[in-house]
Design a protein around this motif. Structure first.
Motif, PDB file in Angstrom:
ATOM      1  N   ARG A  96      -5.007   3.120 -12.368  1.00 28.74           N
ATOM      2  CA  ARG A  96      -4.466   4.145 -11.479  1.00 28.74           C
ATOM      3  C   ARG A  96      -5.558   4.911 -10.746  1.00 28.74           C
ATOM      4  N   TYR A  97      -6.825   4.645 -11.062  1.00 24.17           N
ATOM      5  CA  TYR A  97      -7.918   5.357 -10.402  1.00 24.17           C
ATOM      6  C   TYR A  97      -8.850   4.368  -9.711  1.00 24.17           C
ATOM      7  N   PRO A  98      -8.390   3.730  -8.619  1.00 22.48           N
ATOM      8  CA  PRO A  98      -9.235   2.723  -7.955  1.00 22.48           C
ATOM      9  C   PRO A  98     -10.522   3.302  -7.394  1.00 22.48           C
ATOM     10  N   ASN A  99     -10.551   4.628  -7.122  1.00 21.57           N
ATOM     11  CA  ASN A  99     -11.744   5.255  -6.557  1.00 21.57           C
ATOM     12  C   ASN A  99     -12.554   6.015  -7.600  1.00 21.57           C
ATOM     13  N   GLY A 100     -12.199   5.863  -8.882  1.00 27.16           N
ATOM     14  CA  GLY A 100     -12.924   6.544  -9.934  1.00 27.16           C
ATOM     15  C   GLY A 100     -12.391   7.957 -10.188  1.00 27.16           C
ATOM     16  N   VAL A 101     -12.909   8.602 -11.206  1.00 25.05           N
ATOM     17  CA  VAL A 101     -12.482   9.950 -11.569  1.00 25.05           C
ATOM     18  C   VAL A 101     -13.711  10.773 -11.910  1.00 25.05           C
ATOM     19  N   ILE A 102     -13.550  12.069 -11.855  1.00 21.65           N
ATOM     20  CA  ILE A 102     -14.601  12.996 -12.286  1.00 21.65           C
ATOM     21  C   ILE A 102     -14.124  13.677 -13.563  1.00 21.65           C
ATOM     22  N   VAL A 103     -14.874  13.510 -14.634  1.00 19.56           N
ATOM     23  CA  VAL A 103     -14.503  14.076 -15.929  1.00 19.56           C
ATOM     24  C   VAL A 103     -15.475  15.204 -16.250  1.00 19.56           C
ATOM     25  N   LEU A 104     -14.942  16.421 -16.319  1.00 18.19           N
ATOM     26  CA  LEU A 104     -15.782  17.569 -16.637  1.00 18.19           C
ATOM     27  C   LEU A 104     -15.743  17.836 -18.127  1.00 18.19           C
ATOM     28  N   ASN A 141      -7.745  -8.174  -4.083  1.00 15.13           N
ATOM     29  CA  ASN A 141      -8.105  -6.798  -3.800  1.00 15.13           C
ATOM     30  C   ASN A 141      -8.892  -6.164  -4.948  1.00 15.13           C
ATOM     31  N   LYS A 142      -9.753  -5.216  -4.630  1.00 16.41           N
ATOM     32  CA  LYS A 142     -10.541  -4.530  -5.654  1.00 16.41           C
ATOM     33  C   LYS A 142      -9.664  -3.648  -6.543  1.00 16.41           C
ATOM     34  N   SER A 143      -8.518  -3.222  -6.021  1.00 21.07           N
ATOM     35  CA  SER A 143      -7.610  -2.377  -6.788  1.00 21.07           C
ATOM     36  C   SER A 143      -6.617  -3.238  -7.561  1.00 21.07           C
ATOM     37  N   ASN A 144      -6.520  -3.016  -8.856  1.00 19.81           N
ATOM     38  CA  ASN A 144      -5.589  -3.792  -9.661  1.00 19.81           C
ATOM     39  C   ASN A 144      -4.139  -3.487  -9.298  1.00 19.81           C
ATOM     40  N   ILE A 145      -3.885  -2.288  -8.803  1.00 18.29           N
ATOM     41  CA  ILE A 145      -2.528  -1.936  -8.379  1.00 18.29           C
ATOM     42  C   ILE A 145      -2.083  -2.848  -7.241  1.00 18.29           C
ATOM     43  N   THR A 174       0.781  -1.240   0.000  1.00 16.50           N
ATOM     44  CA  THR A 174       0.000   0.000   0.000  1.00 16.50           C
ATOM     45  C   THR A 174       0.807   1.283   0.000  1.00 16.50           C
ATOM     46  N   ASP A 175       2.100   1.248   0.313  1.00 12.55           N
ATOM     47  CA  ASP A 175       2.831   2.513   0.374  1.00 12.55           C
ATOM     48  C   ASP A 175       2.921   3.141  -1.023  1.00 12.55           C
ATOM     49  N   PRO A 176       2.673   4.442  -1.135  1.00 10.98           N
ATOM     50  CA  PRO A 176       2.684   5.083  -2.462  1.00 10.98           C
ATOM     51  C   PRO A 176       4.077   5.275  -3.062  1.00 10.98           C
ATOM     52  N   VAL A 204      -3.254  -5.833  -6.579  1.00 12.12           N
ATOM     53  CA  VAL A 204      -3.107  -7.185  -7.136  1.00 12.12           C
ATOM     54  C   VAL A 204      -1.719  -7.361  -7.730  1.00 12.12           C
ATOM     55  N   LYS A 205      -1.277  -6.373  -8.507  1.00 18.68           N
ATOM     56  CA  LYS A 205       0.042  -6.467  -9.138  1.00 18.68           C
ATOM     57  C   LYS A 205       1.163  -6.454  -8.100  1.00 18.68           C
ATOM     58  N   ARG A 206       1.021  -5.636  -7.083  1.00 22.91           N
ATOM     59  CA  ARG A 206       2.041  -5.615  -6.030  1.00 22.91           C
ATOM     60  C   ARG A 206       2.073  -6.926  -5.253  1.00 22.91           C
ATOM     61  N   ALA A 207       0.911  -7.523  -5.055  1.00 19.10           N
ATOM     62  CA  ALA A 207       0.866  -8.824  -4.387  1.00 19.10           C
ATOM     63  C   ALA A 207       1.583  -9.881  -5.217  1.00 19.10           C
ATOM     64  N   GLY A 208       1.413  -9.814  -6.542  1.00 23.50           N
ATOM     65  CA  GLY A 208       2.128 -10.735  -7.419  1.00 23.50           C
ATOM     66  C   GLY A 208       3.627 -10.568  -7.309  1.00 23.50           C
ATOM     67  N   GLN A 209       4.072  -9.316  -7.255  1.00 22.79           N
ATOM     68  CA  GLN A 209       5.506  -9.047  -7.110  1.00 22.79           C
ATOM     69  C   GLN A 209       6.027  -9.584  -5.786  1.00 22.79           C
ATOM     70  N   GLY A 210       5.228  -9.424  -4.733  1.00 26.81           N
ATOM     71  CA  GLY A 210       5.634  -9.925  -3.434  1.00 26.81           C
ATOM     72  C   GLY A 210       5.765 -11.434  -3.414  1.00 26.81           C
ATOM     73  N   LEU A 211       4.803 -12.126  -4.017  1.00 30.95           N
ATOM     74  CA  LEU A 211       4.841 -13.590  -4.040  1.00 30.95           C
ATOM     75  C   LEU A 211       5.955 -14.102  -4.950  1.00 30.95           C
ATOM     76  N   GLU A 212       6.328 -13.332  -5.944  1.00 30.92           N
ATOM     77  CA  GLU A 212       7.468 -13.728  -6.765  1.00 30.92           C
ATOM     78  C   GLU A 212       8.734 -13.808  -5.911  1.00 30.92           C
ATOM     79  N   SER A 213       8.820 -12.952  -4.892  1.00 32.42           N
ATOM     80  CA  SER A 213      10.017 -12.899  -4.048  1.00 32.42           C
ATOM     81  C   SER A 213       9.961 -13.883  -2.885  1.00 32.42           C
TER      82      SER A 213
END
Length: 444
Positions: A376-384, A303-307, A271-273, A309-318
């Protein structure tokens, strides 16, 4: 005497009748078991042969003889075989049916009902997933997949409970405070509370202007080795706004022995940015026995966030081992829903076949499209809108299926195999390895 002879005769007849029935029953069981399952032989050229493996012969090269489902027999050189596994015939029939049906709600629903009658639970859920792709508000399919409608949005029970701040612990949902009490005894809690005051004070010193206090605070952190300090460190430093403090947390956790540092280190990896902090935390995990941290990364794969999921994959690779292979297979491709604000028109919004996002007559800005595709937008975006500022907006849900390269790389490293993103082939190969160890998996 005659009565005794008659009784003995009747007893013998009853006994032999019982033996006969038993033998017939055994024959039926053997017959049913022989027709209820089949061997699947995966060839290195990509082909497949289904049937029963009859025998192995030795000559210039070892061969396999397979009796096909149609009754014929085929001899195959073992060098051409990738792997062999066994699975129920009902799976074979399901695969045939699923390839032939029309892509309509009614057709998938009929196949789902057939799966229910044939006890194919995962295949039934697969069909229900296809149904909600065609009809997102299909109540029966949503219910089968564990969804309920909350505030106008379909959510699983896990999602509802997580949204309300609850965590799943040994099959039931508890608050984070209750989880802490469940996992620790009173003595541990007392020892951890003592550390909270110390860590708070040291952080005040580090953030102050007194150079001597800054040095003293840093020195104190560098000397921490008590596992009871982990809870206080993680709580007060894990989400700190200053990168330097979170980096200090990683270094401090590295000094502490045992399993207690595993959870906060895994949380930093997921989760760290800041990538450097994630990498440092993962490096610390790889230097110690991190078996206890594997569960946190497996949860991250869902996880609902694909980011994440990808980090979890990297962790399990190690830090992962072969026990995580089934979880990685399930996470090769994951579907994620994004909530976005768009102009309220009659258009529908979805990911198009060319990879773009939008509907007829409306196109999102390219940078927003790219961000949504990358997760990159797990919480959605507002498009004006760029024109007509006074336009009514609405929130829509869009779903995208991501192929997770990090998960595939973890699978390749752990298994030394590569079947790409073909989940079915991965599961067949994994089942074949379990057959070799004497286990009897159910392949679905």
């Amino acid at each position: 005497m005659r009565t005794n002879i008659t009784s003995a005769t009747q007893f013998c007849k009853s006994f032999f009748d019982t033996i006969l029935v038993f033998c017939v029953w055994i024959s039926v069981v053997v017959f049913l078991s022989s027709v209820a399952s089949a061997d699947l032989i995966k060839l290195k050229n990509g082909g497949e042969v289904r049937g029963k493996l009859l025998r192995t012969t030795s000559g210039s090269a070892e061969t396999r003889v397979i009796q096909t489902l149609s009754g014929g027999s085929i001899t195959i050189d073992s060098q051409n075989i990738e792997f062999i596994t066994n699975r129920p015939l009902s799976i074979e029939e399901y695969e045939s049916r699923s390839k032939e049906i029309e892509d309509t709600v009614e057709a998938h629903l009929r196949l789902a009902d057939w799966c229910l009658k044939n006890h194919l639970s995962s295949q039934r859920l697969e069909q229900m997933e296809k149904i909600i792709q065609l009809d997102p508000d299909h109540a029966k399919a949503r219910a089968a997949l564990g969804y309920s409608k909350r505030d106008g949005e379909w959510m699983t029970r896990d999602e509802v409970m997580r949204k309300n701040g609850y965590i799943k612990y040994k099959g039931r949902y508890v608050s984070s405070a209750e989880l802490e009490l469940l996992e620790k005894n009173q003595a541990e809690l007392e020892a951890e509370r003592k550390w909270i005051k110390k860590v708070k004070l040291w952080l005040i010193w580090l953030n102050g202007n007194d150079l001597l206090q800054q040095q003293e605070g840093l020195k104190n952190f560098q000397e921490v080795s008590d596992p009871h300090a982990v809870a206080a460190l993680a709580r007060l430093m894990g989400k700190h706004k200053h990168i330097a403090i979170r980096s200090l947390l990683v270094a401090t956790l590295d000094q502490i022995p045992g399993n207690k540092p595993l959870r906060p280190l895994a949380e930093l990896v997921l989760t760290d940015p800041i990538q450097t902090i994630r990498n440092s935390a993962l490096e610390v995990l790889t230097k110690r026995d991190a078996t206890g941290a594997i569960a946190f990364f497996i949860e991250g794969l869902k996880n609902k966030s694909n980011i994440i999921v990808k980090r979890a994959g990297q962790g399990l690779e190690s830090i992962g081992d072969r026990s995580v292979v089934p979880d990685l297979i399930s996470a090769l491709t994951t579907s994620h829903t994004y909530r976005v604000r768009v102009p309220d028109t009659t258009s529908t919004y979805s990911y198009n076949t060319n990879g773009t996002f939008g509907g007829s007559g409306v196109v999102l800005p390219p940078d927003i499209e790219a961000g949504l595709l990358a997760g990159r937008y797990p919480n959605g975006v507002i498009v004006l809108p760029s024109q007509q500022p006074k336009v009514q907006m609405r929130t829509v849900s869009v779903k995208h299926l991501h192929q997770n390269e990090a998960v595939l790389l973890a699978l390749q490293k752990i298994t030394q195999q590569n079947f790409g993103y073909n989940e079915r082939l991965w599961r067949l190969w994994w089942a074949s390895t379990q057959n070799q160890t004497g286990l009897v998996p159910v392949i679905q």
